[in-house]
Motif scaffolding. Structure first.
Motif, mmCIF file in Angstrom:
data_model
loop_
_atom_site.group_PDB
_atom_site.id
_atom_site.type_symbol
_atom_site.label_atom_id
_atom_site.label_comp_id
_atom_site.label_asym_id
_atom_site.label_seq_id
_atom_site.Cartn_x
_atom_site.Cartn_y
_atom_site.Cartn_z
ATOM 1 N N GLY A 64 0.779 -0.954 0.285
ATOM 2 C CA GLY A 64 0.177 -0.040 0.104
ATOM 3 C C GLY A 64 0.665 1.211 0.085
ATOM 4 O O GLY A 64 2.236 1.245 -0.076
ATOM 5 N N SER A 65 0.377 2.269 -0.425
ATOM 6 C CA SER A 65 0.982 3.429 -0.434
ATOM 7 C C SER A 65 2.084 4.253 1.282
ATOM 8 O O SER A 65 2.656 4.766 1.064
ATOM 9 C CB SER A 65 0.074 4.750 -0.452
ATOM 10 N N THR A 66 0.976 3.589 2.327
ATOM 11 C CA THR A 66 1.800 4.163 3.347
ATOM 12 C C THR A 66 3.265 2.223 3.264
ATOM 13 O O THR A 66 4.459 3.002 3.840
ATOM 14 C CB THR A 66 1.040 3.534 4.927
ATOM 15 N N ALA A 67 2.930 1.797 2.925
ATOM 16 C CA ALA A 67 4.192 0.446 2.842
ATOM 17 C C ALA A 67 5.476 1.521 1.861
ATOM 18 O O ALA A 67 6.494 0.165 2.413
ATOM 19 C CB ALA A 67 3.312 -0.768 3.020
ATOM 20 N N ALA A 118 -2.873 0.331 7.439
ATOM 21 C CA ALA A 118 -3.796 -0.330 7.396
ATOM 22 C C ALA A 118 -5.122 0.669 6.663
ATOM 23 O O ALA A 118 -4.976 1.575 6.833
ATOM 24 C CB ALA A 118 -4.040 -0.882 8.773
ATOM 25 N N ASP A 119 -5.939 -0.222 6.558
ATOM 26 C CA ASP A 119 -7.050 0.003 6.185
ATOM 27 C C ASP A 119 -8.170 1.711 7.526
ATOM 28 O O ASP A 119 -9.086 2.475 7.097
ATOM 29 C CB ASP A 119 -8.516 0.140 5.255
ATOM 30 N N GLU A 120 -8.265 0.947 8.442
ATOM 31 C CA GLU A 120 -8.790 0.781 10.272
ATOM 32 C C GLU A 120 -8.148 0.203 11.684
ATOM 33 O O GLU A 120 -7.879 -0.765 10.978
ATOM 34 C CB GLU A 120 -10.692 0.935 9.519
ATOM 35 N N ILE A 128 -8.678 -3.619 9.980
ATOM 36 C CA ILE A 128 -9.631 -4.127 8.739
ATOM 37 C C ILE A 128 -8.331 -3.657 7.506
ATOM 38 O O ILE A 128 -7.713 -2.209 6.965
ATOM 39 C CB ILE A 128 -10.739 -3.455 7.731
ATOM 40 N N LYS A 129 -8.214 -5.009 6.777
ATOM 41 C CA LYS A 129 -7.040 -4.491 5.763
ATOM 42 C C LYS A 129 -7.666 -4.862 4.681
ATOM 43 O O LYS A 129 -8.514 -6.123 4.661
ATOM 44 C CB LYS A 129 -5.358 -5.031 6.309
ATOM 45 N N GLY A 130 -6.576 -5.197 3.231
ATOM 46 C CA GLY A 130 -7.145 -5.522 2.009
ATOM 47 C C GLY A 130 -7.672 -3.864 0.879
ATOM 48 O O GLY A 130 -7.836 -5.145 0.294
ATOM 49 N N SER A 155 -6.569 9.792 9.879
ATOM 50 C CA SER A 155 -7.556 9.289 9.132
ATOM 51 C C SER A 155 -8.168 7.451 9.396
ATOM 52 O O SER A 155 -9.417 7.726 9.031
ATOM 53 C CB SER A 155 -7.603 9.102 7.505
ATOM 54 N N LYS A 156 -6.850 6.920 9.647
ATOM 55 C CA LYS A 156 -7.508 4.898 9.885
ATOM 56 C C LYS A 156 -7.639 5.064 11.053
ATOM 57 O O LYS A 156 -8.524 3.710 11.484
ATOM 58 C CB LYS A 156 -6.290 4.393 9.487
ATOM 59 N N GLN A 157 -8.108 5.598 12.093
ATOM 60 C CA GLN A 157 -8.153 5.467 13.279
ATOM 61 C C GLN A 157 -10.482 5.792 13.426
ATOM 62 O O GLN A 157 -11.160 6.851 13.400
ATOM 63 C CB GLN A 157 -7.935 6.095 14.049
HETATM 64 O O1 LIG Z 1 -4.635 -4.773 0.855
HETATM 65 C C1 LIG Z 1 -3.409 -3.424 0.927
HETATM 66 C C2 LIG Z 1 -3.218 -3.483 2.603
HETATM 67 O O2 LIG Z 1 -3.907 -4.173 3.624
HETATM 68 C C3 LIG Z 1 -2.982 -1.913 3.187
HETATM 69 O O3 LIG Z 1 -2.835 -2.530 4.119
HETATM 70 C C4 LIG Z 1 -3.952 -1.241 3.078
HETATM 71 O O4 LIG Z 1 -4.861 -1.083 2.314
HETATM 72 C C5 LIG Z 1 -3.391 0.356 3.370
HETATM 73 O O5 LIG Z 1 -3.222 0.980 2.261
HETATM 74 P P1 LIG Z 1 -2.466 2.370 2.364
HETATM 75 O O6 LIG Z 1 -1.245 2.642 2.954
HETATM 76 O O7 LIG Z 1 -2.181 2.996 1.337
HETATM 77 O O8 LIG Z 1 -3.834 3.000 3.212
#
Ligand SMILES: O=C[C@H](O)[C@H](O)[C@H](O)COP(=O)(O)O
Length: 255
Positions: A64-67, A118-120, A128-130, A155-157
């Motif tokens: 993802g973008s943070t990773a 993570a997404d949340e 929640i991820k994915g 924003s994920k909290q």
């Molecule tokens: O499948 C994607 C992963 O679970 C990501 O960690 C998640 O979607 C967060 O991504 P981002 O850092 O881009 O918000």
């Protein structure tokens, strides 16, 4: 350069403990964009692990973008560890682009850290991820690591998981069957059209759920025939969350 560390602790209130907030800026102002917050938590994750790496250490890396920000920051210390296990083809490509060796998970017996976004996340560090569709490999790599360091912007909290549609990876021929089962749980499954996971499967995003018991729902979804995995990371949630805020990076742990 202004450097501030604010320490605050609260326990027994939602299961979360804030260890520290750190902020540095050249101006003393606290305005950060979301991208800057992601870069700040990525650097904080590198700082968190770098003193504990050995020359033979293998790091698990998410997607993802943070990773991606983490991978870019990790490149600066690439000579202090052996390499990484990637949770997606995209991550493997980015790691290799920085000259970081990518290992097959089957050749790795021990992994100290898994770092991913993570997404949340909720006050109990359930996730929640994915959102990017990498949930299955992410869950596998996270399961092997001793410490799951989750890196997010604020924003994920959330208080309760479920506003973000919950991704469920499904064997293609089971899509309609699984969709009916998910609808029976009270959610609204939406087929992620045109998207195929790295494992050759499809994703159903489960909308309109209030997830009151993430551990129970995670197990319940896994029991549906045709489901490969789901994006709830509750049975193995994060061990530590580094959260970027406009005022700096907060470190959150279980109380
Ligand atoms: O499948 C994607 C992963 O679970 C990501 O960690 C998640 O979607 C967060 O991504 P981002 O850092 O881009 O918000």
């Amino acid at each position: 350069m202004v450097s501030t560390t604010l320490f605050s602790v609260y326990k027994g209130n939602g299961g979360l403990r804030i260890i520290a907030t750190q902020f540095e800026s050249a101006t003393g102002t606290t305005t950060m964009t979301q991208d800057e917050m992601k870069q700040a938590v990525a650097q904080a994750a590198v700082d968190h692990i770098k003193g504990r790496l050995e020359s033979d250490s293998i790091i698990g890396v998410g997607t993802g973008s943070t990773a991606n920000c983490f991978i870019d920051a990790l490149a600066a210390i690439k000579n202090s560890f052996a390499g990484a296990v990637a949770s997606s083809e995209a991550t493997a490509e980015r790691l290799r682009g920085h000259g970081i060796e990518v290992f097959d998970l089957n050749s790795v017996s021990e992994m100290e850290f898994y770092i991913d976004g993570a997404d949340e996340f909720d006050p109990h560090l359930n996730l929640i991820k994915g959102g990017g569709g990498a949930l299955t490999r992410e869950k596998i790599v996270a399961a092997v690591a001793k410490e799951f360091v989750c890196i997010v912007d604020q924003s994920k909290q959330v208080d309760l998981l479920g506003a973000f549609p919950l991704p469920v990876e499904v064997i293609p021929m089971a899509r309609s069957h699984v969709g009916r089962q998910l609808a029976a749980l009270g959610g609204q499954p939406v087929y992620r059209e045109g998207f195929v996971t790295d494992n050759g499967n499809v994703i159903l995003d489960l909308q309109d759920l209030e997830i009151l018991d993430p551990k129970a729902l995670e197990a319940q979804l896994n029991n549906i025939v045709g489901v490969v995995t789901n994006g709830l990371f509750a049975r193995r949630g994060a061990d530590i969350i580094l959260m970027g805020t406009p005022d700096g990076v907060q470190t959150l742990r279980h109380a």
